[in-house]
Design a protein around this motif. Structure first.
Motif, PDB file in Angstrom:
ATOM      1  N   LEU A  90       0.849  -1.187   0.000  1.00 43.49           N
ATOM      2  CA  LEU A  90       0.000   0.000   0.000  1.00 43.49           C
ATOM      3  C   LEU A  90       0.883   1.234   0.000  1.00 43.49           C
ATOM      4  CD1 LEU A  90      -2.539  -0.863   2.869  1.00 43.49           C
ATOM      5  CD2 LEU A  90      -2.838  -1.213   0.396  1.00 43.49           C
ATOM      6  N   GLN A  91       0.590   2.197  -0.842  1.00 46.12           N
ATOM      7  CA  GLN A  91       1.371   3.426  -0.848  1.00 46.12           C
ATOM      8  C   GLN A  91       0.779   4.387   0.194  1.00 46.12           C
ATOM      9  OE1 GLN A  91       1.149   6.361  -3.963  1.00 46.12           O
ATOM     10  NE2 GLN A  91       2.178   7.532  -2.336  1.00 46.12           N
ATOM     11  N   ARG A  92       1.137   4.120   1.451  1.00 39.83           N
ATOM     12  CA  ARG A  92       0.585   4.869   2.591  1.00 39.83           C
ATOM     13  C   ARG A  92       1.653   5.040   3.665  1.00 39.83           C
ATOM     14  NH1 ARG A  92      -5.043   3.904   3.348  1.00 39.83           N
ATOM     15  NH2 ARG A  92      -4.845   5.184   5.228  1.00 39.83           N
ATOM     16  N   TYR A  93       1.412   5.978   4.583  1.00 41.43           N
ATOM     17  CA  TYR A  93       2.251   6.113   5.782  1.00 41.43           C
ATOM     18  C   TYR A  93       1.655   5.223   6.865  1.00 41.43           C
ATOM     19  CZ  TYR A  93       4.266  10.330   3.742  1.00 41.43           C
ATOM     20  OH  TYR A  93       4.919  11.202   2.932  1.00 41.43           O
ATOM     21  N   PHE A  94       2.479   4.485   7.567  1.00 43.90           N
ATOM     22  CA  PHE A  94       1.961   3.673   8.667  1.00 43.90           C
ATOM     23  C   PHE A  94       1.739   4.558   9.883  1.00 43.90           C
ATOM     24  CE2 PHE A  94       2.070   1.022  12.400  1.00 43.90           C
ATOM     25  CZ  PHE A  94       1.241  -0.034  12.024  1.00 43.90           C
ATOM     26  N   ASP A  95       0.597   4.412  10.510  1.00 49.55           N
ATOM     27  CA  ASP A  95       0.308   5.052  11.801  1.00 49.55           C
ATOM     28  C   ASP A  95      -0.889   4.314  12.408  1.00 49.55           C
ATOM     29  OD1 ASP A  95      -1.874   5.973  10.398  1.00 49.55           O
ATOM     30  OD2 ASP A  95      -1.311   8.091  10.481  1.00 49.55           O
ATOM     31  N   GLU A  96      -1.399   4.842  13.491  1.00 50.20           N
ATOM     32  CA  GLU A  96      -2.485   4.160  14.202  1.00 50.20           C
ATOM     33  C   GLU A  96      -3.737   4.006  13.320  1.00 50.20           C
ATOM     34  OE1 GLU A  96      -3.172   6.115  17.901  1.00 50.20           O
ATOM     35  OE2 GLU A  96      -4.518   4.554  18.632  1.00 50.20           O
ATOM     36  N   ASP A  97      -4.057   5.060  12.561  1.00 51.19           N
ATOM     37  CA  ASP A  97      -5.267   4.996  11.719  1.00 51.19           C
ATOM     38  C   ASP A  97      -5.134   3.915  10.659  1.00 51.19           C
ATOM     39  OD1 ASP A  97      -6.444   6.999  13.133  1.00 51.19           O
ATOM     40  OD2 ASP A  97      -5.759   8.601  11.801  1.00 51.19           O
ATOM     41  N   LEU A  98      -3.951   3.850  10.035  1.00 51.93           N
ATOM     42  CA  LEU A  98      -3.776   2.834   8.995  1.00 51.93           C
ATOM     43  C   LEU A  98      -3.817   1.432   9.606  1.00 51.93           C
ATOM     44  CD1 LEU A  98      -3.361   2.115   6.038  1.00 51.93           C
ATOM     45  CD2 LEU A  98      -0.895   2.251   6.409  1.00 51.93           C
ATOM     46  N   ALA A  99      -3.232   1.291  10.804  1.00 50.89           N
ATOM     47  CA  ALA A  99      -3.244  -0.022  11.467  1.00 50.89           C
ATOM     48  C   ALA A  99      -4.692  -0.497  11.648  1.00 50.89           C
ATOM     49  CB  ALA A  99      -2.538   0.060  12.818  1.00 50.89           C
ATOM     50  N   ARG A 100      -5.565   0.432  12.027  1.00 49.27           N
ATOM     51  CA  ARG A 100      -6.981   0.084  12.240  1.00 49.27           C
ATOM     52  C   ARG A 100      -7.591  -0.423  10.922  1.00 49.27           C
ATOM     53  NH1 ARG A 100      -8.196   4.634  14.427  1.00 49.27           N
ATOM     54  NH2 ARG A 100      -7.650   4.063  16.550  1.00 49.27           N
ATOM     55  N   GLU A 101      -7.277   0.282   9.833  1.00 49.93           N
ATOM     56  CA  GLU A 101      -7.800  -0.135   8.517  1.00 49.93           C
ATOM     57  C   GLU A 101      -7.271  -1.514   8.120  1.00 49.93           C
ATOM     58  OE1 GLU A 101      -7.296   2.651   5.244  1.00 49.93           O
ATOM     59  OE2 GLU A 101      -7.308   4.312   6.657  1.00 49.93           O
ATOM     60  N   HIS A 128      12.814   6.667  11.453  1.00 43.07           N
ATOM     61  CA  HIS A 128      12.491   7.768  10.532  1.00 43.07           C
ATOM     62  C   HIS A 128      11.204   8.507  10.916  1.00 43.07           C
ATOM     63  CE1 HIS A 128      15.293   5.649   7.934  1.00 43.07           C
ATOM     64  NE2 HIS A 128      15.154   6.520   6.974  1.00 43.07           N
ATOM     65  N   ILE A 129      10.443   7.940  11.863  1.00 48.37           N
ATOM     66  CA  ILE A 129       9.058   8.428  12.017  1.00 48.37           C
ATOM     67  C   ILE A 129       8.884   9.218  13.312  1.00 48.37           C
ATOM     68  CG2 ILE A 129       6.637   7.774  11.895  1.00 48.37           C
ATOM     69  CD1 ILE A 129       7.430   5.162  10.566  1.00 48.37           C
ATOM     70  N   PRO A 130       8.693  10.541  13.229  1.00 54.21           N
ATOM     71  CA  PRO A 130       8.619  11.357  14.437  1.00 54.21           C
ATOM     72  C   PRO A 130       7.377  11.066  15.285  1.00 54.21           C
ATOM     73  CG  PRO A 130       8.144  12.694  12.483  1.00 54.21           C
ATOM     74  CD  PRO A 130       8.608  11.342  11.995  1.00 54.21           C
ATOM     75  N   TYR A 131       6.280  10.671  14.640  1.00 56.56           N
ATOM     76  CA  TYR A 131       5.036  10.386  15.386  1.00 56.56           C
ATOM     77  C   TYR A 131       5.052   8.920  15.827  1.00 56.56           C
ATOM     78  CZ  TYR A 131       4.193   9.509  10.413  1.00 56.56           C
ATOM     79  OH  TYR A 131       4.347   9.129   9.092  1.00 56.56           O
ATOM     80  N   LEU A 132       6.096   8.589  16.594  1.00 55.28           N
ATOM     81  CA  LEU A 132       6.360   7.206  16.965  1.00 55.28           C
ATOM     82  C   LEU A 132       5.286   6.629  17.902  1.00 55.28           C
ATOM     83  CD1 LEU A 132       8.523   5.257  16.161  1.00 55.28           C
ATOM     84  CD2 LEU A 132      10.009   6.178  17.928  1.00 55.28           C
ATOM     85  N   HIS A 133       4.683   7.473  18.747  1.00 51.02           N
ATOM     86  CA  HIS A 133       3.635   6.931  19.640  1.00 51.02           C
ATOM     87  C   HIS A 133       2.457   6.397  18.823  1.00 51.02           C
ATOM     88  CE1 HIS A 133       5.314   7.564  23.530  1.00 51.02           C
ATOM     89  NE2 HIS A 133       5.516   8.866  23.324  1.00 51.02           N
ATOM     90  N   SER A 134       2.115   7.097  17.760  1.00 46.77           N
ATOM     91  CA  SER A 134       1.013   6.635  16.916  1.00 46.77           C
ATOM     92  C   SER A 134       1.403   5.324  16.228  1.00 46.77           C
ATOM     93  CB  SER A 134       0.678   7.718  15.888  1.00 46.77           C
ATOM     94  OG  SER A 134      -0.181   7.212  14.906  1.00 46.77           O
ATOM     95  N   VAL A 135       2.665   5.230  15.801  1.00 47.82           N
ATOM     96  CA  VAL A 135       3.148   4.018  15.140  1.00 47.82           C
ATOM     97  C   VAL A 135       3.113   2.835  16.114  1.00 47.82           C
ATOM     98  CG1 VAL A 135       5.225   2.932  14.175  1.00 47.82           C
ATOM     99  CG2 VAL A 135       4.542   5.226  13.423  1.00 47.82           C
ATOM    100  N   VAL A 136       3.587   3.054  17.332  1.00 44.72           N
ATOM    101  CA  VAL A 136       3.633   1.951  18.300  1.00 44.72           C
ATOM    102  C   VAL A 136       2.207   1.545  18.712  1.00 44.72           C
ATOM    103  CG1 VAL A 136       4.475   1.203  20.565  1.00 44.72           C
ATOM    104  CG2 VAL A 136       5.959   2.557  19.077  1.00 44.72           C
ATOM    105  N   ALA A 137       1.334   2.521  18.872  1.00 42.87           N
ATOM    106  CA  ALA A 137      -0.067   2.188  19.195  1.00 42.87           C
ATOM    107  C   ALA A 137      -0.663   1.364  18.047  1.00 42.87           C
ATOM    108  CB  ALA A 137      -0.871   3.471  19.420  1.00 42.87           C
ATOM    109  N   GLY A 138      -0.314   1.714  16.821  1.00 46.41           N
ATOM    110  CA  GLY A 138      -0.794   0.970  15.648  1.00 46.41           C
ATOM    111  C   GLY A 138      -0.252  -0.452  15.633  1.00 46.41           C
ATOM    112  N   ILE A 139       1.019  -0.598  15.970  1.00 45.69           N
ATOM    113  CA  ILE A 139       1.636  -1.933  15.989  1.00 45.69           C
ATOM    114  C   ILE A 139       0.945  -2.802  17.039  1.00 45.69           C
ATOM    115  CG2 ILE A 139       3.758  -3.195  16.594  1.00 45.69           C
ATOM    116  CD1 ILE A 139       5.301  -0.797  15.270  1.00 45.69           C
ATOM    117  N   LYS A 140       0.668  -2.198  18.180  1.00 42.32           N
ATOM    118  CA  LYS A 140       0.013  -2.954  19.269  1.00 42.32           C
ATOM    119  C   LYS A 140      -1.360  -3.482  18.806  1.00 42.32           C
ATOM    120  CE  LYS A 140      -1.670  -2.337  23.968  1.00 42.32           C
ATOM    121  NZ  LYS A 140      -0.974  -3.137  24.951  1.00 42.32           N
TER     122      LYS A 140
END
Ligand code: SAH
Ligand code: TYD
Length: 406
Positions: free
Chosen positions: A142-153, A172-184
């Motif tokens: 997917l040509q997208r940025y990974f974050d919490e919203d994308l993880a939900r999708e 590389h990702i400054p909004y790391l809390h959103s990324v980690v919440a997405g991974i969880k």
């Protein structure tokens, strides 16, 4: 911003490189006038120990449809990622229909290993041109940025993952809390996150200041990474040093208590304490060594110029953008930079505008000296350039110290 992106405590800036261009901002001459610059400053958080940039250009400036970094330009990295996939398959994936998600899959160098053995996979890659290369290989990306919203999708459409992978991307990702919440959210109860990034311990040990550039928002240690994941109810259960990109660390992360932790995690935290990775003075020392490295490299390049020697750069790396612009290397000192990546060839290096030329120009007329900007690939490059050395050519490196290799 003067607060830590991870724990919100006031951080301590320790090294300013001044105005810097985008590390992968290779450009044509008609783009010189509009070139983008920002203040490159790196800081240490005395509370959670995260090392980070104080300012970073927007993601849309860095990860464009003309992104210049193609992972598959190095054969040793292809081998590294093949072994990475074998480890994940052997140690972490269940036998029945596993599902793997890779964050920042670039041209598919890692993901293709899973696809080749029929494993269900999904890559997330915002830079359109490199994502397209992955898709052209038959990979699902997917040509997208990974974050919490994308993880939900992703969970809604594909279900949870057995493994989430990331190489040289979380840092590389400054909004790391959103990324980690997405991974969880994305990880099954028994799933694992396996990721690797350049390791702070190696950066300090080798004075590899060139790892500091716009795309690298964070410089991870086991200590800072453990803290980050703990905040999200996730646990670092293993760490494994990797001999790539000048020294990296692979981290294995699970839901809290899901797997038995390895003793290596605490052993590394103890070692980091002993190395002073929790103390601001350590970073002052790094700044001084960086300044000295700059003086020594420039003294060597000026000396070679006085002696009438030809010097060419080898590898138009992202890292070279920091070295060239911080040290003040100009076209007078380095004639051109040889690189095998087609999108970089015919362009100019960010900031200093040194021409980037195809590799064939290096071999057609060997210089007296090659300044090894791709020093992290020395084990791959030096043996294959026997012809250069046979012609009397000499390598210049600056990590871990400025020297001419003999
Ligand atoms: N994993 C590859 C590529 C590393 S370069 C390798 O190790 O060689 C970093 C990659 O992360 C780039 O391709 C960039 O486009 C991508 N990236 C940046 N921000 C991202 C985000 N929020 N989500 C997913 N990928 C991202
Ligand atoms: P690399 O060091 O992997 O990364 P970064 O951009 O993160 O600093 O980049 C290697 C660069 O060197 C890439 O542009 C390809 C180039 N290269 C060559 O020109 N020849 C080679 O033999 C190798 C291995 C890389």
């Amino acid at each position: 911003m003067s607060k830590c992106r991870i724990c919100q405590v006031e951080y301590v800036p320790f090294l300013s490189f001044g105005k810097m261009p985008l590390a992968n901002g290779f450009l044509a001459s008609d783009q010189f006038r509009n070139e983008y610059f920002f203040e490159l400053v790196v800081a240490f958080c005395p509370s959670c120990c995260m090392v980070q940039l104080s300012e970073q250009p927007s993601r849309e400036r860095m990860f464009t449809p003309h992104y210049a970094y193609f992972s598959s330009t190095s054969t040793s990295m292809a081998t590294h990622f093949e072994k990475f996939s074998h480890q994940v398959i052997a140690d972490y994936l269940p036998p029945h229909d596993p599902f793997v998600v890779e964050i920042g899959c670039n041209d598919g160098i890692l993901l293709e290993q899973f696809a080749q053995v029929g494993i269900r996979h999904l890559g997330i890659e915002p830079s359109a041109n490199v994502a397209q290369v992955a898709v052209n290989k038959g990979l699902r990306a997917l040509q997208r940025y990974f974050d919490e919203d994308l993880a939900r999708e992703i969970v809604a459409e594909y279900g949870q993952a057995d493994a989430v992978l990331g190489a040289n991307v979380l840092c590389h990702i400054p909004y790391l809390h959103s990324v980690v919440a997405g991974i969880k959210m994305l990880l099954k109860p028994g799933g694992v996150l396996v990721f690797e990034d350049p390791y702070l311990g190696d950066i300090l040990d080798k004075t590899a200041y060139d790892q500091i550039y716009d795309e690298h928002a964070f410089y991870f240690s086991v200590t800072s990474v453990r803290y980050l994941f703990q905040r999200h109810g996730l646990e670092v259960v293993d760490v494994m040093p990797q001999n790539v990109h000048g020294g990296s660390m692979r981290y294995v992360v699970t839901h809290e208590g899901a797997r038995k932790g390895s003793a290596a995690v605490m052993a590394h935290c103890e070692r980091e304490k002993a190395l002073g990775l929790e103390q601001p003075e350590t970073f002052e020392g790094f700044r001084r060594r960086t300044e000295r490295s700059r003086e020594e490299l420039m003294a060597l390049l000026f000396k070679l110029k006085r002696l009438g020697k030809r010097v060419v750069g080898y590898g138009a790396t992202s890292k070279s953008t920091t070295v060239i612009n911080y040290c003040g290397i100009t076209r007078d000192l380095v004639e051109f930079i040889s690189d095998t990546t087609p999108i970089k060839q015919g362009k100019f290096s960010p900031g200093a505008h040194i021409p980037v030329r195809p590799y064939t120009e290096f071999t057609a007329n060997y210089p007296d000296h090659a300044l090894l900007f791709a020093w992290n690939h020395a084990r791959e490059i030096i043996p294959k350039e026997r012809g250069f050395q046979a012609a009397g050519g000499k390598w210049i490196v600056y990590v871990p110290k400025v020297q001419i290799l003999i």
